[in-house]
Design a protein around this motif. Structure first.
Motif, PDB file in Angstrom:
ATOM      1  N   VAL A  69       0.916  -1.254   0.066  1.00 56.13           N
ATOM      2  CA  VAL A  69      -0.071   0.075   0.079  1.00 56.13           C
ATOM      3  C   VAL A  69       0.995   1.307  -0.121  1.00 56.13           C
ATOM      4  CG1 VAL A  69      -1.696   1.411   1.248  1.00 56.13           C
ATOM      5  CG2 VAL A  69      -1.920  -1.003   1.090  1.00 56.13           C
ATOM      6  N   ALA A  70       1.891   1.177   0.591  1.00 56.21           N
ATOM      7  CA  ALA A  70       2.639   2.277   1.088  1.00 56.21           C
ATOM      8  C   ALA A  70       3.587   2.750  -0.399  1.00 56.21           C
ATOM      9  CB  ALA A  70       3.730   2.065   2.119  1.00 56.21           C
ATOM     10  N   GLN A  71       4.165   1.572  -1.057  1.00 58.96           N
ATOM     11  CA  GLN A  71       4.594   1.859  -2.416  1.00 58.96           C
ATOM     12  C   GLN A  71       3.674   2.229  -3.363  1.00 58.96           C
ATOM     13  OE1 GLN A  71       6.753  -2.042  -3.102  1.00 58.96           O
ATOM     14  NE2 GLN A  71       7.956  -1.935  -1.318  1.00 58.96           N
ATOM     15  N   HIS A  72       2.545   1.786  -3.288  1.00 56.62           N
ATOM     16  CA  HIS A  72       1.646   2.329  -4.134  1.00 56.62           C
ATOM     17  C   HIS A  72       1.240   3.872  -4.074  1.00 56.62           C
ATOM     18  CE1 HIS A  72      -1.912   2.473  -6.623  1.00 56.62           C
ATOM     19  NE2 HIS A  72      -2.812   3.069  -5.658  1.00 56.62           N
ATOM     20  N   LEU A  73       1.272   4.324  -2.790  1.00 57.66           N
ATOM     21  CA  LEU A  73       0.848   5.676  -2.724  1.00 57.66           C
ATOM     22  C   LEU A  73       2.056   6.475  -3.065  1.00 57.66           C
ATOM     23  CD1 LEU A  73      -1.050   5.373   0.914  1.00 57.66           C
ATOM     24  CD2 LEU A  73      -1.699   5.586  -1.621  1.00 57.66           C
ATOM     25  N   VAL A  74       3.296   6.095  -2.939  1.00 54.57           N
ATOM     26  CA  VAL A  74       4.613   6.816  -3.150  1.00 54.57           C
ATOM     27  C   VAL A  74       4.757   6.979  -4.704  1.00 54.57           C
ATOM     28  CG1 VAL A  74       7.111   6.629  -3.279  1.00 54.57           C
ATOM     29  CG2 VAL A  74       5.846   6.123  -1.060  1.00 54.57           C
ATOM     30  N   ARG A  75       4.292   5.702  -5.366  1.00 57.28           N
ATOM     31  CA  ARG A  75       4.167   6.011  -7.015  1.00 57.28           C
ATOM     32  C   ARG A  75       3.003   6.920  -7.303  1.00 57.28           C
ATOM     33  NH1 ARG A  75       4.485   0.185  -6.635  1.00 57.28           N
ATOM     34  NH2 ARG A  75       2.371   0.011  -6.879  1.00 57.28           N
ATOM     35  N   ARG A  76       2.264   6.886  -6.800  1.00 52.59           N
ATOM     36  CA  ARG A  76       1.056   7.861  -7.223  1.00 52.59           C
ATOM     37  C   ARG A  76       1.642   9.130  -6.759  1.00 52.59           C
ATOM     38  NH1 ARG A  76      -4.259   8.181  -7.469  1.00 52.59           N
ATOM     39  NH2 ARG A  76      -4.457  10.069  -5.985  1.00 52.59           N
ATOM     40  N   ASN A  77       2.132   9.484  -5.754  1.00 50.61           N
ATOM     41  CA  ASN A  77       2.519  10.710  -5.452  1.00 50.61           C
ATOM     42  C   ASN A  77       3.892  11.106  -6.662  1.00 50.61           C
ATOM     43  OD1 ASN A  77       4.833  12.620  -3.997  1.00 50.61           O
ATOM     44  ND2 ASN A  77       2.535  12.808  -3.129  1.00 50.61           N
ATOM     45  N   ALA A  78       4.689  10.211  -6.905  1.00 42.71           N
ATOM     46  CA  ALA A  78       5.741  10.733  -7.987  1.00 42.71           C
ATOM     47  C   ALA A  78       5.118  10.910  -9.496  1.00 42.71           C
ATOM     48  CB  ALA A  78       6.531   9.250  -8.064  1.00 42.71           C
ATOM     49  N   GLY A  79       3.948  10.350  -9.580  1.00 44.37           N
ATOM     50  CA  GLY A  79       3.217  10.522 -10.770  1.00 44.37           C
ATOM     51  C   GLY A  79       2.381  11.865 -10.717  1.00 44.37           C
ATOM     52  N   GLY A  80       2.622  12.744  -9.484  1.00 44.97           N
ATOM     53  CA  GLY A  80       1.889  14.033  -9.698  1.00 44.97           C
ATOM     54  C   GLY A  80       0.338  14.150  -9.030  1.00 44.97           C
ATOM     55  N   ARG A  81      -0.033  12.819  -8.257  1.00 42.36           N
ATOM     56  CA  ARG A  81      -1.180  12.768  -7.558  1.00 42.36           C
ATOM     57  C   ARG A  81      -0.801  12.905  -6.002  1.00 42.36           C
ATOM     58  NH1 ARG A  81      -1.282   9.537 -12.003  1.00 42.36           N
ATOM     59  NH2 ARG A  81      -1.279   7.521 -10.934  1.00 42.36           N
ATOM     60  N   THR A  82      -0.864  14.313  -5.662  1.00 43.01           N
ATOM     61  CA  THR A  82      -0.354  14.543  -4.379  1.00 43.01           C
ATOM     62  C   THR A  82      -1.277  13.998  -2.878  1.00 43.01           C
ATOM     63  OG1 THR A  82      -1.264  16.582  -4.736  1.00 43.01           O
ATOM     64  CG2 THR A  82       0.948  16.175  -5.126  1.00 43.01           C
ATOM     65  N   PHE A  83      -2.517  13.567  -3.396  1.00 40.85           N
ATOM     66  CA  PHE A  83      -3.565  12.987  -2.210  1.00 40.85           C
ATOM     67  C   PHE A  83      -3.868  11.709  -2.882  1.00 40.85           C
ATOM     68  CE2 PHE A  83      -7.548  12.858  -4.734  1.00 40.85           C
ATOM     69  CZ  PHE A  83      -7.210  13.637  -5.428  1.00 40.85           C
ATOM     70  N   SER A  84      -4.429  10.808  -1.782  1.00 41.15           N
ATOM     71  CA  SER A  84      -4.973   9.596  -1.805  1.00 41.15           C
ATOM     72  C   SER A  84      -5.860   9.230  -0.878  1.00 41.15           C
ATOM     73  CB  SER A  84      -3.723   8.417  -1.931  1.00 41.15           C
ATOM     74  OG  SER A  84      -2.849   8.803  -2.600  1.00 41.15           O
ATOM     75  N   ILE A  85      -6.829   8.482  -1.429  1.00 42.36           N
ATOM     76  CA  ILE A  85      -8.008   8.061  -0.423  1.00 42.36           C
ATOM     77  C   ILE A  85      -7.878   6.502  -0.079  1.00 42.36           C
ATOM     78  CG2 ILE A  85     -10.704   7.799   0.009  1.00 42.36           C
ATOM     79  CD1 ILE A  85      -9.641  10.582   0.180  1.00 42.36           C
ATOM     80  N   VAL A  86      -7.743   5.977   0.959  1.00 40.04           N
ATOM     81  CA  VAL A  86      -7.711   4.632   1.223  1.00 40.04           C
ATOM     82  C   VAL A  86      -8.875   4.004   2.089  1.00 40.04           C
ATOM     83  CG1 VAL A  86      -6.456   2.813   2.565  1.00 40.04           C
ATOM     84  CG2 VAL A  86      -5.302   4.555   1.374  1.00 40.04           C
ATOM     85  N   VAL A  87      -9.826   3.116   1.512  1.00 39.96           N
ATOM     86  CA  VAL A  87     -10.750   2.808   2.108  1.00 39.96           C
ATOM     87  C   VAL A  87     -10.556   1.400   2.834  1.00 39.96           C
ATOM     88  CG1 VAL A  87     -13.521   1.822   1.910  1.00 39.96           C
ATOM     89  CG2 VAL A  87     -12.463   4.004   0.622  1.00 39.96           C
TER      90      VAL A  87
END
Ligand SMILES: Nc1ncnc2c1ncn2[C@@H]1O[C@H](COP(=O)(O)OP(=O)(O)OP(=O)(O)O)[C@@H](O)[C@H]1O
Ligand SMILES: O=P(O)(O)OC[C@H]1O[C@](O)(CO)[C@@H](O)[C@@H]1O
Ligand SMILES: [Mg+2]
Length: 345
Positions: free
Chosen positions: A200-218
């Protein structure tokens, strides 16, 4: 003919709509209706009252249950079955309509195997009952959770944060999966699949690196998590037990949020929806489903169709064996979850 009705397990939106529908149909069949207070406890304690068209009018849209509910298990109480049988005999009850989830209806299955005339109605926000496509209460819970995810999105985006939203779902992730897909969550964690927090953490880091600076985890409250390679997957509980003696769930969202922050360095918040998902008015969908179940259940009593529950198959209301409905839980199928996973990348 006297027919008794009870609501057992956690409450859910639509219970009053079913009760109203049963009573209205019962008056057409000429049944006398009796409401049992607080689930199976109403039979154990001989605690009930007469249900009429008047006492059940104006309740269609109301949350909760006018009968009260409990998680009292008649098979775990001393002489429970005998006490239930005596109450049924003493009050001249011809049949019992039990409205409940897998727990209440498991008790109903055993009662029916003991020769009692029982009809079931499937309820639960969790949607985990086998034998029916949907239970009522689920649609309302999904609407509430979806609105929450929508609202969390705008604040997460403004602050460039990760927000973890903990939803209900003791054994299954139906609410998490539906609300996660509908609300566009970036990660969905469910009881069916133990959570790999490093992934999960790695996925969020990848998202961030792709310019998506926020995330929602359910995350569903019954999701098992593994904190380190040495540890086993575990449920997160409050340490207390519920009325039925099961561990009370809650707190997984806090742990997931803390782990995400520790592993990624992203500022993370958590929002626990809890009983907000179970309270208040049912959606129109749940009112209609509950009403159809109630009318069908009453007709089942009239036809002498016992040991079964009203169920939804496609858009038809049918009668399903209670034993089949309670044989196993209805989990989110892998194929269904894969649809949600398309959007995790
Ligand atoms: N296998 C079983 N046989 C008989 N009774 C059971 C069984 N499992 C659970 N019960 C009893 O049924 C009652 C209600 O169960 P539970 O609390 O799971 O609610 P439910 O009806 O499943 O609804 P929900 O899970 O949606 O809250 C409890 O008293 C529980 O002890
Ligand atoms: O807090 P309570 O009423 O014991 O119930 C919590 C449980 O009931 C449910 O809402 C099902 O009715 C589960 O999702 C949850 O684990
Ligand atoms: Mg249950």
């Amino acid at each position: 003919m006297k027919v008794a009705v009870l609501t057992g397990g956690g409450d859910c939106p639509g219970l009053n709509a079913v009760i109203r529908a049963i009573v209205r149909r019962a008056s057409e069949h000429g049944f006398e209706m009796m409401g049992l207070r607080d689930g199976w406890k109403g039979l154990l304690d001989d605690n009930h009252f007469r249900l009429t068209r008047e006492t059940t009018s104006g309740i269609l849209h109301r949350g909760g249950t006018i009968l009260g509910t409990s998680r009292v298990n008649p098979f775990k109480v001393e002489n429970g079955l005998e006490r239930v049988k005596r109450a049924i005999e003493r009050n001249g009850i011809h049949a019992v309509i039990a409205i409940g989830g897998e727990g209440t209806l498991s008790a109903a299955t055993r009662m029916s195997q003991e020769g009692l005339r029982i009809v079931g109605v499937p309820k639960t926000i969790d949607n985990d009952l086998n034998g029916t496509d949907f239970t009522f209460g689920f649609d309302t819970a999904v609407h509430i959770a979806t609105e929450a995810v929508d609202r969390l999105h705008s604040t997460a985006e403004s602050h460039k944060r990760v927000i973890v939203c903990e939803v209900m779902g003791r054994h299954v992730g139906w609410i998490a999966t539906y609300a996660g897909i509908a609300g566009g969550a970036d990660v969905i964690l469910v009881p069916e699949i133990p959570a790999d927090l490093e992934a999960v953490a790695q996925h969020l880091v990848r998202r961030n690196a792709g310019g998506r600076t926020f995330s929602i985890v359910v995350v569903a409250e019954g999701t098992r998590i593994k904190l380190s390679a040495e540890q086993n997957e575990q449920l997160v509980t409050t340490g207390a037990l519920d009325e039925a003696g099961r561990p009370r769930l809650g707190g997984v969202g806090n742990i997931v949020a803390a782990e995400i922050e520790r592993r990624t360095g992203f500022e993370t918040r958590v929002s626990v929806l809890g009983h907000i998902q179970r309270g208040g008015a049912p959606t129109a969908h749940d009112r209609v489903l509950a009403t159809r179940f109630g009318v069908h259940a009453c007709d089942m009593v009239a036809r002498g169709e016992f040991g079964k529950m009203a169920a939804l198959r496609g858009n038809e209301i049918v009668s399903e064996e209670l034993a089949e409905a309670t044989r196993e839980l209805k989990r989110v199928p892998e194929e269904f979850f894969k649809v949600a996973q398309v959007f995790f990348g």
